[in-house]
Design an enzyme around this catalytic site. Structure first.
Site, short mmCIF file in Angstrom:
data_model
loop_
_atom_site.label_atom_id
_atom_site.label_comp_id
_atom_site.label_asym_id
_atom_site.label_seq_id
_atom_site.Cartn_x
_atom_site.Cartn_y
_atom_site.Cartn_z
N LYS A 35 -5.08 18.27 -11.92
CA LYS A 35 -3.80 19.34 -13.39
C LYS A 35 -4.14 18.77 -14.51
O LYS A 35 -4.50 17.18 -14.67
CB LYS A 35 -2.52 18.35 -12.95
CG LYS A 35 -1.93 16.98 -12.82
CD LYS A 35 -0.60 16.94 -12.56
CE LYS A 35 -0.37 15.15 -13.18
NZ LYS A 35 0.54 15.28 -12.85
N TYR A 257 -0.63 8.75 -47.60
CA TYR A 257 0.75 9.25 -47.29
C TYR A 257 1.59 8.65 -47.25
O TYR A 257 1.54 6.90 -46.66
CB TYR A 257 1.11 9.86 -46.03
CG TYR A 257 0.47 11.64 -46.10
CD1 TYR A 257 0.46 12.26 -47.47
CD2 TYR A 257 -0.28 11.75 -44.91
CE1 TYR A 257 -0.49 13.51 -47.59
CE2 TYR A 257 -1.00 12.63 -45.33
CZ TYR A 257 -0.99 14.12 -46.20
OH TYR A 257 -1.87 15.34 -46.17
C1 LIG Z 1 0.07 13.41 -11.17
C2 LIG Z 1 0.73 13.97 -10.03
C3 LIG Z 1 0.56 12.35 -9.39
C4 LIG Z 1 -0.91 11.64 -10.24
O1 LIG Z 1 0.40 11.21 -10.23
P1 LIG Z 1 -1.06 9.70 -11.03
O2 LIG Z 1 -0.08 8.49 -11.06
O3 LIG Z 1 -1.99 10.09 -12.48
O4 LIG Z 1 -1.95 9.01 -9.65
C5 LIG Z 1 0.15 13.02 -8.11
N1 LIG Z 1 1.33 13.64 -7.44
C6 LIG Z 1 2.22 14.93 -7.61
C7 LIG Z 1 2.68 15.51 -6.83
C8 LIG Z 1 2.00 14.62 -9.69
O5 LIG Z 1 2.70 15.30 -9.70
#
Ligand SMILES: *Cc1c(COP(=O)(O)O)cnc(C)c1O
Length: 365
Positions: A35, A257
């Protein structure tokens, strides 16, 4: 022309990490979670490298990502973990994905679409075991099974849930979620066989090694909350730049800054053309280090939109154009996304996603 700053991704490291995690659940398929542009690493490139190494299925969040994968020629199964809106069902069927089903309203709307448009789709029931995000509560399982029984167009092939505190194997919520998942699974037919619960920390803690699938996110990119494994994982993202200017300054000079930092004695600063617009958090101002000539040197004062200053007092004859590593390895030293996250009060996931949007991203093996 070499860009002043660049983000370098090595997909071979993703494959290494994927293989590493397979050892913890040897009887399961480890499903790469790609994702958000593969956590900033480049969705199609990451997916194709993993598919070539044997990964199948692969998981994304939404239909747009699945479409990118099909257009790139990916043939492996694709799981759409966030599920879809019913209006996109025909597109989902065309892309041959498996999607999450997470509420009665969604299920009924999907069913109506599927009947009308005569399309067949595979679904995984999302079960809310304690995270209060998407999903059916365990008590709602019999009723949703009832709904789905009358819709042969929606084929129930699996079920899943997500753990809220998977880094803590004995946390009461983890134990409760494991129990809720097992209870829900016991109500499902055998044909609903693609069962998955664990993500990275759950795999490492071997919370449910008996399940046939587990979803690997952050671990794929070389990180986990279990410090003991850091040396065996290979972070796949490097962010580097080149020194723009080297400057000698008198004692007492105020830097950047708001003058947050004052040179206690005469010194030398390296001006580096990286800032928060590059996805490098401004919250790291005055509290982070970068690597120059294989040495850690502190960043001084506020990080600006497109520049920051590093303390180069310990580096004689420093020249513009020399390499600076902000994330990754240089010589024997390494700065990890976990270190940046810790100092910025966030998690490695967010650091990778933000840096991953860099316009000068170069993805290779
Ligand atoms: C993002 C996500 C994962 C992966 O999680 P990690 O902790 O990055 O391994 C797995 N399942 C779902 C439903 C997620 O949203």
């Amino acid at each position: 022309m070499f860009p002043q700053s660049e983000l370098v991704i090595e997909t071979g490291k993703l494959v290494h990490n994927w293989k590493f995690f397979r050892r913890f659940q040897p009887n399961s398929q480890i499903v790469p979670v790609l994702k958000s542009d593969a956590y900033g690493h480049g969705l199609p490139q990451a997916a194709l490298a993993l598919e070539k190494a044997g990964a199948d299925p692969l998981a994304v969040f939404n239909l747009g990502e699945a479409e990118v994968l099909r257009q790139s020629g990916l043939r492996a199964s694709i799981w759409v973990l966030e599920g879809i809106l019913p209006c996109d069902l025909a597109a989902a069927a065309h892309l041959q994905i498996t999607m999450a089903c997470w509420s009665f309203e969604q299920a009924e709307a999907l069913a109506a679409c599927a009947r009308r448009e005569k399309c067949h789709c595979k679904i995984h029931l999302k079960i809310d075991t304690g995270m209060s995000r998407l999903g059916f509560l365990p008590g709602q399982i019999p009723e949703i099974l009832n709904v789905l029984q009358s819709v042969p167009e929606l084929e129930l092939t699996g079920c899943f849930s997500h753990l809220a505190v998977s880094a803590e194997a004995q946390h009461p919520l983890t134990l409760q979620q494991l129990q809720n998942f097992r209870q829900a699974v016991s109500l499902l037919p055998d044909s609903c066989s693609e069962r998955h619960l664990c993500a990275t920390n759950g795999i490492l803690n071997q919370l449910a090694p008996e399940l046939p699938f587990a979803r690997l996110g952050i671990g794929l990119y070389g990180y986990s909350d279990e410090p003991g494994f850091a040396s065996q994982l290979q972070p796949a993202m490097t962010f580097r730049s080149r020194i723009l200017s080297v400057k000698e300054l008198p004692e007492g000079s105020l830097v950047s800054y708001s003058g947050l930092y004052q040179l206690p004695e005469a010194g030398r600063l390296a001006v580096i053309p990286v800032g928060y617009a590059d996805g490098y958090p401004r919250l790291l101002s005055n509290r982070v280090e970068v690597l120059i000539r294989g040495k850690r040197v502190p960043v001084r004062g506020r990080i600006c939109m497109g520049m920051l200053m590093a303390d180069a007092a310990s580096l004689p004859d420093l020249q513009p154009g020399e390499e600076v590593v902000l994330l990754g390895r240089q010589g024997d030293e390494c700065i990890s996304a976990a270190e940046l996250a810790d100092k910025a009060g966030t998690i490695a996931h967010e650091i990778l996603c933000n840096l991953g949007k860099h316009p000068n991203r170069r993805i290779g093996d």
